[in-house]
Design a protein around this motif. Structure first.
Motif, PDB file in Angstrom:
ATOM      1  N   SER A   3       6.939  -4.661   3.870  1.00 53.77           N
ATOM      2  CA  SER A   3       7.197  -5.996   3.315  1.00 53.77           C
ATOM      3  C   SER A   3       7.942  -5.904   1.987  1.00 53.77           C
ATOM      4  N   ASP A  23      16.402  -4.086   9.253  1.00 51.58           N
ATOM      5  CA  ASP A  23      14.995  -3.792   8.996  1.00 51.58           C
ATOM      6  C   ASP A  23      14.543  -2.757  10.024  1.00 51.58           C
ATOM      7  N   LYS A  38       6.711   2.559   7.413  1.00 48.90           N
ATOM      8  CA  LYS A  38       5.936   3.039   8.560  1.00 48.90           C
ATOM      9  C   LYS A  38       5.999   4.559   8.744  1.00 48.90           C
TER      10      LYS A  38
HETATM   11  C1  LIG Z   1       5.533  -3.677  10.075  1.00 52.31           C
HETATM   12  C2  LIG Z   1       6.854  -4.250   9.772  1.00 52.31           C
HETATM   13  C3  LIG Z   1       7.140  -4.789   8.498  1.00 52.31           C
HETATM   14  C4  LIG Z   1       6.105  -4.917   7.432  1.00 52.31           C
HETATM   15  O1  LIG Z   1       5.639  -3.680   6.982  1.00 52.31           O
HETATM   16  P1  LIG Z   1       4.257  -3.611   6.197  1.00 52.31           P
HETATM   17  O2  LIG Z   1       4.156  -2.187   5.773  1.00 52.31           O
HETATM   18  O3  LIG Z   1       3.189  -4.000   7.172  1.00 52.31           O
HETATM   19  O4  LIG Z   1       4.328  -4.554   5.054  1.00 52.31           O
HETATM   20  C5  LIG Z   1       8.421  -5.244   8.263  1.00 52.31           C
HETATM   21  N1  LIG Z   1       9.361  -5.177   9.220  1.00 52.31           N
HETATM   22  C6  LIG Z   1       9.126  -4.671  10.430  1.00 52.31           C
HETATM   23  C7  LIG Z   1      10.226  -4.617  11.445  1.00 52.31           C
HETATM   24  C8  LIG Z   1       7.859  -4.195  10.765  1.00 52.31           C
HETATM   25  O5  LIG Z   1       7.621  -3.723  11.986  1.00 52.31           O
END
Ligand SMILES: *Cc1c(COP(=O)(O)O)cnc(C)c1O
Length: 423
Positions: free
Chosen positions: A111, A236, A265
């Protein structure tokens, strides 16, 4: 009291209605693709713990790198200071990315990576005295839960309560089969108004929407439209990054290059929370000025935490290893075989595969909500069988750690097949 009971005395869990929630499973140990609960029951982690863990739980190589860093320099502020791990991660990552990516900014989670990208897009134009204050995003997108990220997210029940407080985001259709032209037309109409600073998208796969996939050629066309109208493109890759799509990044399938990329992630192999947003030189230069007010006044206390950087470096080394690359190809082959086998099943509407991602939609006769009854029934069926899968409505997806064994993967497929018969 057992661990689950002690937990609910205090802990408030994510995406959880505590009044109706089931018991939270207390996990005591993890190794490779397996997790064990406090009673010793074994689970296969078929979704890599929300897509963060490609190299296996309790990975020794990453753990050693973390320990070494913790006992050398655990943390130092990144304002006015720097350190070896932050530079090494940059030196390793930048050459892996599309070659227009020149600068990177560290933060803590997906995020915040998105938040930073959106702020940079907006402030770039503010610094030039140009009024571009809106963002374009896909329908059913998911970009995170902080305010700008949430505004860009299109899964409405996640964001409904905050509608009045969000930046202005206008949505276009995802260019899935049959929707390509509608998607280009919508984007062209918005981009040419000159009111939009950026277009944010999950390249090729919309994870939280249920692994919805669309073609690289379509995304290339959309990105070309943005380029024509000077709307910055923000890829993203928080979910898709680091091998999930079969290449290091989903953007590696494209001809066009994004202006910004968001990574988190799998960045640290599921060990330490960390994220990176990357930029073109043009974006960086939009803040480079004698005027201090044109700087990016954004930071987090743990920005570029050395221990997180050490974990990221070790993770990228694991990703590059020949053995890991073979694992990714092996999983993809097995997914394709399973797809062949299951796609004509009477209860299967569609299947899709990209890299290590497999998804299947189950025919239910009625529209399924994100956290509906059928979804819960499926979830409980899988948990009962010792397989962690979190269906999205009637969509079941598999996104395993890359080190999963053939036998473990086979058990996941078998359990999915059983669910088709029994749920
Ligand atoms: C999980 C996710 C997020 C958010 O990440 P967090 O670490 O949970 O804040 C943003 N963009 C995508 C595409 C995601 O899969």
């Amino acid at each position: 009291m057992n661990l689950s009971e002690r937990d609910i005395q205090y802990n408030w869990h994510p995406y959880t209605q505590h009044k109706t929630a089931q018991t939270h499973i207390a996990i005591a140990k993890g190794e490779g693709a397996l997790l064990w609960d406090e009673n010793g029951k074994e689970y296969i982690d078929a979704i890599a713990s929300w897509w963060v863990n490609p190299y296996g739980h309790s990975n020794k190589f990453i753990a050693d790198a973390i320990y070494k860093q913790l006992t050398t320099l655990e943390h130092v502020l990144f304002g006015g200071f720097t350190h070896e791990p932050a530079v090494q991660v940059a030196e390793k990552l930048i050459p892996m990315l599309p070659d227009n990516q020149k600068k990177l900014f560290y933060s803590d989670n997906g995020s915040t990576a998105v938040e930073i990208a959106i702020k940079v897009a907006l402030q770039f134009f503010y610094n030039k005295d140009e009024k571009r204050t809106k963002i374009i995003a896909f329908e059913n997108a998911f970009h995170g839960d902080t305010f700008a990220a949430m505004a860009a997210s299109g899964i409405s029940f996640f964001t409904e309560a905050f509608r009045g407080s969000l930046i202005e985001v206008v949505r276009i259709p995802v260019p899935t089969q049959g929707n390509e032209q509608a998607s280009y037309d919508a984007l062209e109409a918005l981009a040419k108004t000159g009111e939009f600073a950026g277009f944010i998208f999950e390249p090729l796969v919309q994870g939280a929407a249920g692994m919805v996939m669309y073609d690289a050629a379509e995304l290339d066309k959309l990105m070309a439209i943005c380029k024509k109208h000077q709307v910055f493109t923000i890829a993203d890759e928080v979910m898709t990054g680091f091998g999930k799509t079969g290449k290091n990044f989903a953007c590696d399938y494209l001809t066009e290059q994004p202006d910004m990329m968001c990574l988190s992630k799998a960045l640290t192999g599921g060990t330490i929370p960390m994220a990176i947003t990357t930029f073109t030189q043009e974006l960086f230069d939009g803040f480079y000025d004698d005027d201090v007010n044109k700087a990016l006044f954004h930071g987090h206390t743990f920005t570029a935490n050395p221990t997180g950087c050490a974990a990221a470096l070790a993770s990228m080394q694991l990703l590059e290893a020949e053995e890991m690359q073979q694992n990714i190809k092996r999983i993809n082959r097995q997914h394709l075989e399973f797809q062949q086998k299951i796609q004509n099943h009477a209860r299967v509407t569609t299947t899709r595969v990209l890299g290590v991602i497999f998804a299947l939609e189950i025919k239910t006769g009625e529209a399924e909500s994100y956290y509906g009854n059928f979804r819960n029934k499926l979830y409980n069926f899988f948990i009962g069988k010792g397989v962690i899968l979190r269906p999205v409505g009637n969509i079941v997806y598999v996104l395993p750690p890359y080190i999963i064994s053939d036998a473990q993967l086979e058990k996941i497929y078998q359990t999915v097949e059983e669910a088709l018969e029994e749920c």
